[in-house]
Design a protein around this motif. Structure first.
Motif, PDB file in Angstrom:
ATOM      1  N   VAL A 255       1.000  -1.226   0.418  1.00  0.00           N
ATOM      2  CA  VAL A 255       0.125   0.171   0.111  1.00  0.00           C
ATOM      3  C   VAL A 255       0.876   1.120   0.043  1.00  0.00           C
ATOM      4  O   VAL A 255       1.950   1.496   1.256  1.00  0.00           O
ATOM      5  N   ARG A 256       0.503   2.174  -1.122  1.00  0.00           N
ATOM      6  CA  ARG A 256       1.999   3.445  -0.980  1.00  0.00           C
ATOM      7  C   ARG A 256       0.540   4.325  -0.607  1.00  0.00           C
ATOM      8  O   ARG A 256      -0.504   4.572  -1.343  1.00  0.00           O
ATOM      9  N   LEU A 257       0.577   5.265   0.106  1.00  0.00           N
ATOM     10  CA  LEU A 257       0.217   6.870   0.939  1.00  0.00           C
ATOM     11  C   LEU A 257       0.658   7.882   0.366  1.00  0.00           C
ATOM     12  O   LEU A 257       1.813   8.220   0.289  1.00  0.00           O
ATOM     13  N   GLU A 258       0.139   8.606  -0.039  1.00  0.00           N
ATOM     14  CA  GLU A 258       0.758  10.057  -0.478  1.00  0.00           C
ATOM     15  C   GLU A 258      -0.230  10.674   0.231  1.00  0.00           C
ATOM     16  O   GLU A 258      -1.677  10.904  -0.336  1.00  0.00           O
ATOM     17  N   ARG A 259      -0.057  11.738   0.795  1.00  0.00           N
ATOM     18  CA  ARG A 259      -1.069  12.916   1.887  1.00  0.00           C
ATOM     19  C   ARG A 259      -0.477  14.337   0.636  1.00  0.00           C
ATOM     20  O   ARG A 259       0.076  14.610   0.332  1.00  0.00           O
TER      21      ARG A 259
ATOM     22  N   ILE B  99      -4.910  11.601   1.859  1.00  0.00           N
ATOM     23  CA  ILE B  99      -4.483  10.744   1.263  1.00  0.00           C
ATOM     24  C   ILE B  99      -5.031   9.758   0.526  1.00  0.00           C
ATOM     25  O   ILE B  99      -6.129   9.344   0.509  1.00  0.00           O
TER      26      ILE B  99
ATOM     27  N   GLY C  37      -4.311   6.496  -1.453  1.00  0.00           N
ATOM     28  CA  GLY C  37      -3.854   4.934  -1.550  1.00  0.00           C
ATOM     29  C   GLY C  37      -3.758   4.802  -2.777  1.00  0.00           C
ATOM     30  O   GLY C  37      -5.026   4.140  -3.383  1.00  0.00           O
TER      31      GLY C  37
ATOM     32  N   ARG D  66      -7.718   1.077  -5.306  1.00  0.00           N
ATOM     33  CA  ARG D  66      -7.611   2.072  -4.834  1.00  0.00           C
ATOM     34  C   ARG D  66      -7.695   3.025  -3.243  1.00  0.00           C
ATOM     35  O   ARG D  66      -9.397   1.877  -3.132  1.00  0.00           O
TER      36      ARG D  66
ATOM     37  N   THR E  96      -9.327   6.644  -0.791  1.00  0.00           N
ATOM     38  CA  THR E  96      -9.404   7.909  -0.702  1.00  0.00           C
ATOM     39  C   THR E  96      -9.580   7.887   1.291  1.00  0.00           C
ATOM     40  O   THR E  96     -10.483   7.809   1.314  1.00  0.00           O
TER      41      THR E  96
ATOM     42  N   TYR F  24      -0.346   1.122   8.192  1.00  0.00           N
ATOM     43  CA  TYR F  24       0.124   1.201   7.109  1.00  0.00           C
ATOM     44  C   TYR F  24       0.066   2.729   6.928  1.00  0.00           C
ATOM     45  O   TYR F  24       1.159   3.662   7.247  1.00  0.00           O
ATOM     46  N   LEU F  25      -0.719   3.582   7.730  1.00  0.00           N
ATOM     47  CA  LEU F  25      -1.364   4.801   8.381  1.00  0.00           C
ATOM     48  C   LEU F  25       0.530   5.359   8.812  1.00  0.00           C
ATOM     49  O   LEU F  25       0.813   6.549   9.103  1.00  0.00           O
TER      50      LEU F  25
ATOM     51  N   ALA G 115       3.926   4.985   7.261  1.00  0.00           N
ATOM     52  CA  ALA G 115       3.926   5.803   6.715  1.00  0.00           C
ATOM     53  C   ALA G 115       4.277   7.355   7.038  1.00  0.00           C
ATOM     54  O   ALA G 115       5.292   7.420   6.995  1.00  0.00           O
TER      55      ALA G 115
END
Length: 181
Positions: A4-8, A32, A34, A45, A47, A120-121, A124
């Protein structure tokens, strides 16, 4: 292997990504995004919206997309502050949607992500997320408007059971929470 890739992304009041903007003089929320992958292939995905527990959530209710208004009605006191009994002291996340591509459904990937979402959160990001809150409803499905009410409710009940198996507890009216610890 599941990854799982997370972007803020900081957001302004209109949902536009800008790290300098604070909506209406208040605390910004953070979107975020994901991406759920097996090896390097994207299979889903999600959100989420990260919020500070000390924010007046009613002030934010119309700024945050998705089911936030429904959720805020169940997790807030009349003054817009989080209910004390939720024991959320720092940051929390609203899970707006979690979607696994149809060809990968029924294989346990969504269950794994939902079960380990707090891990995951917190892995990250350096700050701790106290809880994940969501509204388990079938509004995410494209043809839900064509469903009759019993079918819609049946699917929503299945979604509540899905999240319960992942460790979420129902607060009320399909609003669910999973707390750290």
């Amino acid at each position: 292997m599941l990854n799982v890739r997370l972007e803020r992304h900081e957001c302004d009041a209109y949902g536009l990504y800008d790290y300098r903007v604070v909506p209406f003089g208040g605390t910004p929320y953070v979107t975020i995004i994901g991406t759920i992958c097996i090896d390097d292939e994207e299979i889903g995905r999600m959100t989420m919206y990260e919020l500070d527990a000390n924010t007046n959530l009613y002030d934010m209710a119309y700024q945050i997309p998705g089911d936030f208004l429904v959720i805020s009605e169940q997790i807030c006191e009349n003054n817009g502050n989080l209910k004390k009994e939720l024991n959320i002291n720092d940051k929390f996340v609203i899970l707006d949607n979690l979607n696994i591509d149809p060809e990968y459904r029924g294989k346990g990937y969504g269950s794994l992500v939902a079960k380990h979402l707090l891990v995951y959160l917190n892995d990250a990001y350096h700050h701790q997320i106290d809880a994940v809150v969501l509204y388990a409803s079938m509004y995410e499905i494209e043809d839900c408007e064509e469903m009759d009410l019993p079918t819609f409710n049946n699917h929503s009940d299945k979604l509540v059971k899905f999240y319960e198996k992942a460790g979420f507890e129902e607060i009320q009216y399909n609003v669910m929470i999973k707390k750290k610890g």
